[in-house]
Design an enzyme around this catalytic site. Structure first.
Site, PDB file in Angstrom:
ATOM      1  N   PHE A   1      -3.474   3.376  15.773  1.00  0.00           N
ATOM      2  CA  PHE A   1      -3.855   4.387  14.835  1.00  0.00           C
ATOM      3  C   PHE A   1      -4.961   3.892  13.877  1.00  0.00           C
ATOM      4  CE2 PHE A   1      -0.633   8.028  14.727  1.00  0.00           C
ATOM      5  CZ  PHE A   1      -0.059   7.598  15.815  1.00  0.00           C
TER       6      PHE A   1
ATOM      7  N   VAL B   1      -1.321  -5.306  16.444  1.00  0.00           N
ATOM      8  CA  VAL B   1      -1.319  -4.414  17.651  1.00  0.00           C
ATOM      9  C   VAL B   1      -2.511  -5.314  18.659  1.00  0.00           C
ATOM     10  CG1 VAL B   1      -3.533  -3.025  16.811  1.00  0.00           C
ATOM     11  CG2 VAL B   1      -1.686  -2.313  18.335  1.00  0.00           C
TER      12      VAL B   1
ATOM     13  N   ASN C   1       0.890  -1.148  -0.039  1.00  0.00           N
ATOM     14  CA  ASN C   1      -0.050   0.004  -0.137  1.00  0.00           C
ATOM     15  C   ASN C   1       0.864   1.183   0.020  1.00  0.00           C
ATOM     16  OD1 ASN C   1       0.464   0.713   2.794  1.00  0.00           O
ATOM     17  ND2 ASN C   1      -0.511  -1.134   3.428  1.00  0.00           N
TER      18      ASN C   1
ATOM     19  N   PRO D   1      -2.396 -11.823  10.481  1.00  0.00           N
ATOM     20  CA  PRO D   1      -2.569 -11.462  11.688  1.00  0.00           C
ATOM     21  C   PRO D   1      -2.834 -10.033  12.220  1.00  0.00           C
ATOM     22  CG  PRO D   1      -0.229 -12.132  11.422  1.00  0.00           C
ATOM     23  CD  PRO D   1      -0.888 -12.193  10.221  1.00  0.00           C
TER      24      PRO D   1
HETATM   25  O1  C5P Z   1      -8.143  -2.397  11.641  1.00  0.00           O
HETATM   26  P1  C5P Z   1      -7.227  -1.449  11.089  1.00  0.00           P
HETATM   27  O2  C5P Z   1      -6.427  -1.709  10.231  1.00  0.00           O
HETATM   28  O3  C5P Z   1      -7.980   0.029  10.916  1.00  0.00           O
HETATM   29  O4  C5P Z   1      -6.406  -0.931  12.402  1.00  0.00           O
HETATM   30  C1  C5P Z   1      -5.445   0.010  12.431  1.00  0.00           C
HETATM   31  C2  C5P Z   1      -4.485  -0.211  13.580  1.00  0.00           C
HETATM   32  O5  C5P Z   1      -4.143  -1.489  13.949  1.00  0.00           O
HETATM   33  C3  C5P Z   1      -3.206   0.520  13.461  1.00  0.00           C
HETATM   34  O6  C5P Z   1      -2.606   0.887  14.499  1.00  0.00           O
HETATM   35  C4  C5P Z   1      -2.359  -0.691  12.845  1.00  0.00           C
HETATM   36  O7  C5P Z   1      -1.016  -0.419  12.709  1.00  0.00           O
HETATM   37  C5  C5P Z   1      -2.851  -1.672  13.618  1.00  0.00           C
HETATM   38  N1  C5P Z   1      -2.951  -3.112  12.829  1.00  0.00           N
HETATM   39  C6  C5P Z   1      -2.047  -4.151  13.049  1.00  0.00           C
HETATM   40  N2  C5P Z   1      -1.978  -5.292  12.223  1.00  0.00           N
HETATM   41  C7  C5P Z   1      -3.017  -5.330  11.422  1.00  0.00           C
HETATM   42  C8  C5P Z   1      -3.943  -4.304  11.007  1.00  0.00           C
HETATM   43  C9  C5P Z   1      -3.729  -3.175  11.681  1.00  0.00           C
HETATM   44  O8  C5P Z   1      -1.092  -3.696  14.067  1.00  0.00           O
HETATM   45  N3  C5P Z   1      -2.959  -6.522  10.628  1.00  0.00           N
END
Ligand code: C5P
Length: 417
Positions: free
Chosen positions: A337, A322, A223, A319
């Site tokens: 975030f 966070v 991305n 996975p």
């Molecule tokens: O669910 P979403 O992608 O919107 O969530 C964003 C937050 O979750 C960010 O802090 C991102 O770094 C973290 N995230 C993560 N692992 C993922 C997806 C998102 O740590 N697979």
């Protein structure tokens, strides 16, 4: 190593130039010091003016050059006492034999020797002279005295000299001297931050940038995340006294000073490194990475050949890094975030709960002026219920300033924990 001094309060350098052929290098030294953001005022001895003109230094430093002690006009402006007080560091480069002798014996018969006696700031000297003069007993005796008096000596390089001799006595290159001066202020600032900074003593782990999910050996899914927010936060956390580990996906950004960086490509690698960071110690985990939600189920061993009009690639869920870290028994303070295009606050607040975060910073990426590749950002921060402060608005600002505000928000929340 170079030093980013943007987080360090403005510093003033009095650069004293004395009589020696190396004086020509001091012109470049002014430039290099200014590159680091120092304000530079130049003092020249009469000997120095035989080699290079005050006008050169005036043009390069952007400040008047100081040459006289007993000139009423000069003393009415910034005289020797004001110069001595103004200096955060007195740097004498090149420092001639004569200047070293004056300093060592407390003579005060010209502007530089009086500034030296009148300043409380650190004094650095970069001796430059013929190798025989450097080796002379009197010079070495004077240097010994100066070191005992607390003067810092930048040792001369060995090599071919302007006079044709070969040996010790060449002034180091301006880049090297400027780097050492910047390093000194950087270290001093670091010592203060580690003691009094908002995140003093904290170990912070930050994920940043995109992840890259292989399709075959030459193709991948990724991305547009640039990693700027995570890198700016890493710099801000370090400046606040923390020990920072930055787990970075593929981005083209320089590692901030003092930050330990681990490069990863895929989400699973990012998770592995994140998990092992818990073992080495983590008090605050900040997830800024734009992790790919899905990866290719079966990565092809060889480059997929063109065939037919359609190609189907099956994806499986990655996975949630966070959320996985937040689920650990000994979990750090968790910051997430959220980038949303609609119902920004509602979705962000939902993620705060779903991912068991302590804090979430969200921004509206439907706004063209902020987010992703932009240098600016505006955010709303939500805190978990137990912190008794529901949300905080961070006004539109550079990612550096937003990072500073986020550090303050984290520090406030930690105090309430
Ligand atoms: O669910 P979403 O992608 O919107 O969530 C964003 C937050 O979750 C960010 O802090 C991102 O770094 C973290 N995230 C993560 N692992 C993922 C997806 C998102 O740590 N697979």
């Amino acid at each position: 190593m170079s030093f980013d001094l943007s987080v360090i309060p403005h510093k003033n350098i009095v650069l004293a130039v004395t009589g020696g052929i190396a004086a020509y290098k001091s012109a470049i030294l002014v430039r290099r010091l200014k590159d680091y953001g120092f304000d530079v005022r130049v003092v020249m001895t009469h000997g120095a003016q035989a080699f290079i003109t005050p006008l050169t230094f005036q043009a390069l430093s952007g400040n008047p050059v100081h040459t006289e002690l007993l000139d009423p006009a000069a003393e009415a402006g910034m005289g020797h006492i004001e110069l001595a007080r103004w200096a955060d560091l007195l740097l004498v480069a090149p420092a001639s034999c004569d200047t070293l002798a004056k300093f060592a014996n407390g003579l005060a018969d010209d502007l530089l020797s009086t500034v030296f006696l009148a300043t409380k700031s650190p004094v650095w000297v970069a001796p430059a002279m013929n190798q025989q003069m450097w080796a002379a007993k009197a010079t070495q005796r004077n240097l010994q005295t100066l070191v005992e008096d607390g003067v810092h000596v930048i040792m001369p390089d060995a090599g071919e000299q302007a006079c044709g001799d070969v040996g010790l006595g060449r002034m180091p290159e301006p880049e090297e001297i400027a780097r050492q001066v910047a390093g000194y202020f950087h270290q001093a600032q670091r010592a203060i931050a580690e003691k009094f900074g908002l995140l003093a003593g904290k170990r912070v782990v930050i994920t940043a940038g995109p992840t890259r999910e292989a399709i075959d050996p030459v193709r991948y899914i990724s991305n547009h995340s640039t990693g700027k927010m995570g890198f700016a936060l890493a710099a801000a956390c370090y400046a606040a006294g923390a020990q920072v580990t930055l787990i970075a996906g593929p981005v083209s950004l320089d590692t901030p000073n003092g930050v330990q960086r681990v490069n990863v490509a895929s989400a699973r690698q990012m998770l592995d490194v994140s998990m092992s960071s818990l073992e080495t110690g983590c008090d605050i985990f900040i997830a800024t990475a734009a992790v790919a939600d899905y990866r290719v189920a079966e990565v092809a061993e060889h480059k997929i050949k063109k065939a037919g009009d359609e190609l189907n690639v099956s994806l499986v869920k990655n996975p949630d890094i966070v959320a996985t870290i937040a689920d650990q028994e000994k979990r750090p303070f968790m910051v997430g975030f959220a980038a949303e295009t609609q119902n920004v606050e509602e979705y962000a607040a939902g993620k705060l709960v779903a991912k068991k975060l302590d804090m979430i910073a969200c921004n509206d990426v439907s706004r063209a002026d902020i987010g992703f590749a932009s240098d600016e950002n505006a955010m709303t921060v939500f805190f978990a219920e137990s912190y008794h402060m529901k949300k905080r608005e961070l006004e539109k600002a550079s990612k550096q300033e937003i990072s500073q505000q986020l550090v303050e928000a984290i520090s406030d929340a930690l105090r309430r924990k």
